[in-house]
Scaffold this active site. Sequence first.
Site, PDB file in Angstrom:
ATOM      1  N   ASP A 213     -94.603   4.657  -6.227  1.00  0.00           N
ATOM      2  CA  ASP A 213     -94.390   6.091  -6.036  1.00  0.00           C
ATOM      3  C   ASP A 213     -94.045   6.788  -7.349  1.00  0.00           C
ATOM      4  O   ASP A 213     -93.262   6.273  -8.155  1.00  0.00           O
ATOM      5  CB  ASP A 213     -93.240   6.298  -5.038  1.00  0.00           C
ATOM      6  CG  ASP A 213     -93.044   7.760  -4.687  1.00  0.00           C
ATOM      7  OD1 ASP A 213     -93.958   8.334  -4.089  1.00  0.00           O
ATOM      8  OD2 ASP A 213     -91.979   8.319  -5.021  1.00  0.00           O
ATOM      9  N   GLU A 263     -99.221   5.605  -8.175  1.00  0.00           N
ATOM     10  CA  GLU A 263     -99.372   7.024  -7.862  1.00  0.00           C
ATOM     11  C   GLU A 263     -99.101   7.774  -9.164  1.00  0.00           C
ATOM     12  O   GLU A 263     -97.966   8.086  -9.501  1.00  0.00           O
ATOM     13  CB  GLU A 263     -98.393   7.458  -6.772  1.00  0.00           C
ATOM     14  CG  GLU A 263     -98.760   8.820  -6.246  1.00  0.00           C
ATOM     15  CD  GLU A 263     -97.586   9.701  -5.883  1.00  0.00           C
ATOM     16  OE1 GLU A 263     -97.812  10.711  -5.218  1.00  0.00           O
ATOM     17  OE2 GLU A 263     -96.440   9.421  -6.288  1.00  0.00           O
TER      18      GLU A 263
HETATM   19  C1  NOJ Z   1     -94.807  11.022  -3.783  1.00  0.00           C
HETATM   20  C2  NOJ Z   1     -94.871  10.699  -2.327  1.00  0.00           C
HETATM   21  O1  NOJ Z   1     -96.194  10.475  -1.941  1.00  0.00           O
HETATM   22  C3  NOJ Z   1     -94.242  11.860  -1.594  1.00  0.00           C
HETATM   23  O2  NOJ Z   1     -94.444  11.792  -0.206  1.00  0.00           O
HETATM   24  C4  NOJ Z   1     -92.787  11.889  -1.945  1.00  0.00           C
HETATM   25  O3  NOJ Z   1     -92.169  13.019  -1.341  1.00  0.00           O
HETATM   26  C5  NOJ Z   1     -92.593  11.982  -3.455  1.00  0.00           C
HETATM   27  N1  NOJ Z   1     -93.440  11.065  -4.186  1.00  0.00           N
HETATM   28  C6  NOJ Z   1     -91.161  11.674  -3.816  1.00  0.00           C
HETATM   29  O4  NOJ Z   1     -90.889  10.322  -3.557  1.00  0.00           O
END
Ligand code: NOJ
Length: 542
Positions: A213, A263
């Site tokens: 993440d 991500e």
């Molecule tokens: C990216 C995640 O996909 C999202 O859902 C989340 O709110 C943020 N990162 C913070 O962790």
Amino acid sequence: MPETGERELPWWRNAAIYQIYPRSFADGDGDGVGDLAGLRARLPYLAELGVDAIWINPWYASPQADAGYDVADYRAIDPLFGTLADAEELIRQAHGLGIRVVIDIVPNHTSDQNPWFQAALAAGPGSPERARFWFRPGRGTDGEDPPTEWQGFFGGPTWTRVTEPDGRPGEWYLHLFAPEQPDFNWEHDDVRAEFESVLRFWFDRGADGFRIDSAALLVKDADLPVSDPEEHAFTDREEVHEVYRAWRRVAESYGGGLVLIGEVWLPDAARMARYLRPDEMHTVFNFPYLECAWEAERLRGVIDDTLRFHREAGAPATWVLSNHDVDRVVSRYGREDTSFAIYARQHGRPVDLARGTRRARAAALLTQALPGAVYVYQGEELGLWEVEDIPDELRQDPMWERKGRNPADPGRDGCRVPLPWSGSEPPFGFSPSGGSGVPWLPQPEAWKEYTVEAQAADAGSMLALYRQALRLRRELGDGGFQWLEGTPQGVLAFRRGEGFACVVNLSAEAVALPLTGTVLLASDELHGQSVLPADTAVWLRV
Ligand code: NOJ
């Protein structure tokens, strides 16, 4: 686990990975929130759909201030979803069906309920406990102004002031997202050691990989530059790459076959490629593709850029149409402006669902024909749309409040509505019949036509299209990619390997198919064998 394949390609290089948002997938215990028992019971559905792996959004113990992206304990399952034993059993059963399991790891921030953060609050300024986070004195005469004016990704300031153990207002802590999500200090050895231990914990339990993440945000500039933090304060710092190199070593110590998926929401290929060096992550999500408008030239540009920089990096591309943070694809493509920007939604604008669906079907065939791995977000295969009319009082995404309850940009609840499985009224089999709970977000009545049950019985459904496409796609393997040049304006056509071609008509008019062959699959009915209608894609054996 299944073997890697005849040509010994690592599985993740061309996998179809299905994203599970556990609170909205299937509810086993009847409380209206999806859980691991519900997910386990639906694994055969995923096997039949034809996916190679699942990626599960955070399932850890969490106060759920950001739907589990606020993790209080990285080694425990939230009771909302089940137990650690449930998770182990889920991994075992998935493996039994030939499905690999990728779990979500959240390293940039934690929960304010994490014991480390609670200890930091109690220990006071200057303590070793605070050094694991970003505590700073405020500016102004009494420290009443935050250390910087940075704005968080969910809106609002990135700093919250704490009350010190003596009861006085004190230091501020950094949170790039909600105040309940304090950022870790990745310069600290404890933080690095802790996460390597967490990776091992889950690899030991059979996890096949991690989705990382907010992967580019971890390391910040301790000088806290006042200018745009996204540009200067935390991306592209070499220390963040050190972290992932260490993680790659952990993964490789388990003997290969495991995957790190970042991500990395960065706008340019060169910066993204840095995460794909051979000793770092294996793949990253392709957000430029997701955000691109339904326009041939622009899509071709994104596809070319993607393939070029992945080739240079020696990593496989990924193709993503939707996830739990973005408006559903059917709605996006049904709007006048078909591009998408995560921090500027267009809710309330007219959506032509029929057109959006037609394009989403064509986009599914385009996406699944491209070389690399493909992601399918739960419900995408059912053609679900963004639910824009969720009553305000039921909205749960912290973005809704933090962005000032803006109806045009209300957050992400609309793509997180529980799935419709069967029957003709809510909860559409999402919760067991006779359960006491109602789904945590209301499902549209119209979804009675969109249940898995209804679509499984309809050869023309989105589900039928996805099932066929995912199966045929397996035969494409790693075959090369060449554009077919000289096609009419608005048409994308390419060959894969020896005998496969994909043609997509994004123009407003029907066109003659630019090559002949046997139709393997079409996103909608064709006008004879040689004419491709508007917003239609076809797979051909040539
Ligand atoms: C990216 C995640 O996909 C999202 O859902 C989340 O709110 C943020 N990162 C913070 O962790």
